[in-house]
Design an enzyme around this catalytic site. Structure first.
Site, PDB file in Angstrom:
ATOM      1  N   LYS A   1      50.382  41.746  57.226  1.00 43.25           N
ATOM      2  CA  LYS A   1      50.905  41.571  55.857  1.00 43.25           C
ATOM      3  C   LYS A   1      49.744  41.466  54.861  1.00 43.25           C
ATOM      4  CE  LYS A   1      51.599  36.720  56.999  1.00 43.25           C
ATOM      5  NZ  LYS A   1      51.963  35.498  56.340  1.00 43.25           N
TER       6      LYS A   1
ATOM      7  N   TYR B   1      30.007  32.158  30.103  1.00 39.77           N
ATOM      8  CA  TYR B   1      31.037  31.503  29.283  1.00 39.77           C
ATOM      9  C   TYR B   1      30.967  29.979  29.347  1.00 39.77           C
ATOM     10  CZ  TYR B   1      33.528  35.972  28.815  1.00 39.77           C
ATOM     11  OH  TYR B   1      33.878  37.260  28.515  1.00 39.77           O
TER      12      TYR B   1
END
Ligand SMILES: Cc1ncc(COP(=O)(O)O)c(C=O)c1O
Length: 381
Positions: free
Chosen positions: A43, A270
């Site tokens: 998956k 940032y």
């Protein structure tokens, strides 16, 4: 494998060592009794490794069937051309049942209501339903709560579905043996509620990678669902599983796209979470949280460049991460930075990456984004 031997022209890529998958599957199979079926969990794009290539390789390596999360993932597998059995691990929506039947999937039943919806879909389509019943023995997620499971067992037999399997899932197999033993005991007791003639034909499974630790050949289990280990990661260290020495399959790399010198006192990235305490040579690497490097690694993690550890400076941004290369002054644009995996004699392991990034190994692999090119190594070494 050293990252420098990779000829990829990509800015950021993961390299998947397919022969390592062969070796991991071989080791796991060897450690299990021969009658035990190997359900390969593919998956979430085969845990970020790329479903089509990895599924094909897993089949070649000798796995018996697949498990995925949902019908869409199963349909992708069928499109690749695999007609092996595919087990749906999550509950299936009523609207998804017709497609699940048409694709011939092994549908997991988690409640009486789900079983009733399936009976209705079967009546409408005339197709045969193949089912596994999932029992919740203490995970609190999918599966029918064990005290209500007998009712679902009875419905499945009466409905005329092809009953193929019964299973449970452990919540703490990597860290709490007593809890796992209790879950196992509840499940084994419940199996007695299934008539012996029916039970003898069922696939009976509970163990994921961590559960293999305590796999018992004397119990009626005849299948395991393996994810993490086949991708080369033992869920617990110092264990039987670690002694199998699974090999890492995936490594993660990106290019240096800019090198420059900044004066002491410069604030980096940032929100200025890092101010340089010395004149610093920085390399800007073309990878960020848009690729799968979490912001939690800001000011904590390192990348390998020219075989040396280069600390991340300031906040990881969407497309770029800044590392300190003052101690590696020969770095130039185009050099490879390794985020996960080996360069020279050093290696950044998934465990180390997870420690910096406040995440678990499954998450570190599954959150590698689509933007990161997958490069497959296929040679048998
Ligand atoms: C129901 C179920 N079985 C098996 C697995 C495989 O677990 P692992 O990757 O730890 O082997 C998972 C993984 O999430 C799962 O949800």
């Amino acid at each position: 494998m050293s990252a420098s031997s990779n000829a990829s022209a990509a800015r950021a890529w993961v390299e998947i060592d397919l022969p390592a998958i062969d070796r991991n599957v071989g080791r796991i199979k060897q450690a299990l009794p021969p009658h035990v079926r190997y359900v390969a969990v593919v998956k979430a794009n085969a845990y970020g490794h790329g479903m089509p290539e990895v599924a094909t390789r897993l089949l070649q390596a000798g796995v018996d069937c697949f498990a995925v999360a949902n019908v869409a993932e199963a349909a992708n597998l069928r499109e690749v051309g695999h007609d092996a059995d595919i087990l749906l691990l999550s509950p299936t929506l009523p609207s998804e049942l017709p497609r699940a039947l048409a694709l011939g999937l092994d549908i997991t039943l988690n409640s009486l209501a789900e079983a009733q919806a399936l009976a209705a879909a079967v009546a409408k389509s005339g197709l045969k339903a193949k089912v596994h019943v999932k029992v919740d023995t203490g995970m609190g997620r999918a599966g029918v709560w064990h005290e209500q499971a007998a009712e679902l067992f009875a419905f499945v037999q009466a409905a005329g579905f092809e009953w193929r399997g019964v299973f449970t899932h452990f919540s703490d197999a990597d860290s709490d043996a007593a809890y796992t033993t209790n879950q196992r005991a509840i499940f084994l007791k419940l199996l007695e509620r299934i008539p012996a003639a029916v039970r003898s034909g069922l696939m009976i499974h509970a163990d994921n990678s961590a559960g293999l630790e305590s796999f018992s050949a004397s119990a009626p289990f005849n299948a395991v669902r393996v994810g993490l280990m086949q991708y080369g990661l033992p869920p617990s260290s110092g264990s039987f599983l670690a002694s199998l020495r699974p090999e890492p399959v995936l490594s993660f790399h990106a290019r240096v796209v800019l090198v420059k010198d900044l004066p002491a006192g410069t604030a980096v990235s940032y929100n200025r979470t890092k101010t340089l305490s010395r004149p610093t040579r920085v390399a800007i690497v073309a990878v960020g949280y848009g690729d799968g490097v979490p912001t939690a690694a800001s000011n904590r993690g390192s990348f390998l460049v020219r075989g040396q550890r280069c600390p991340i400076l300031g906040r990881v941004t969407m497309d770029q991460t800044i590392v300190d290369v003052t101690e590696v002054p020969s770095v130039v644009v185009g050099d490879i930075a390794t985020i996960l995996g080996a360069q020279g004699a050093d290696r950044i392991t998934v465990a180390e990456f997870c420690a910096w990034s406040d995440c678990i190994p499954w998450e570190a692999l599954c959150t590698l984004t689509q933007r990161v090119q997958r490069v497959y190594r296929t040679d048998r070494t």
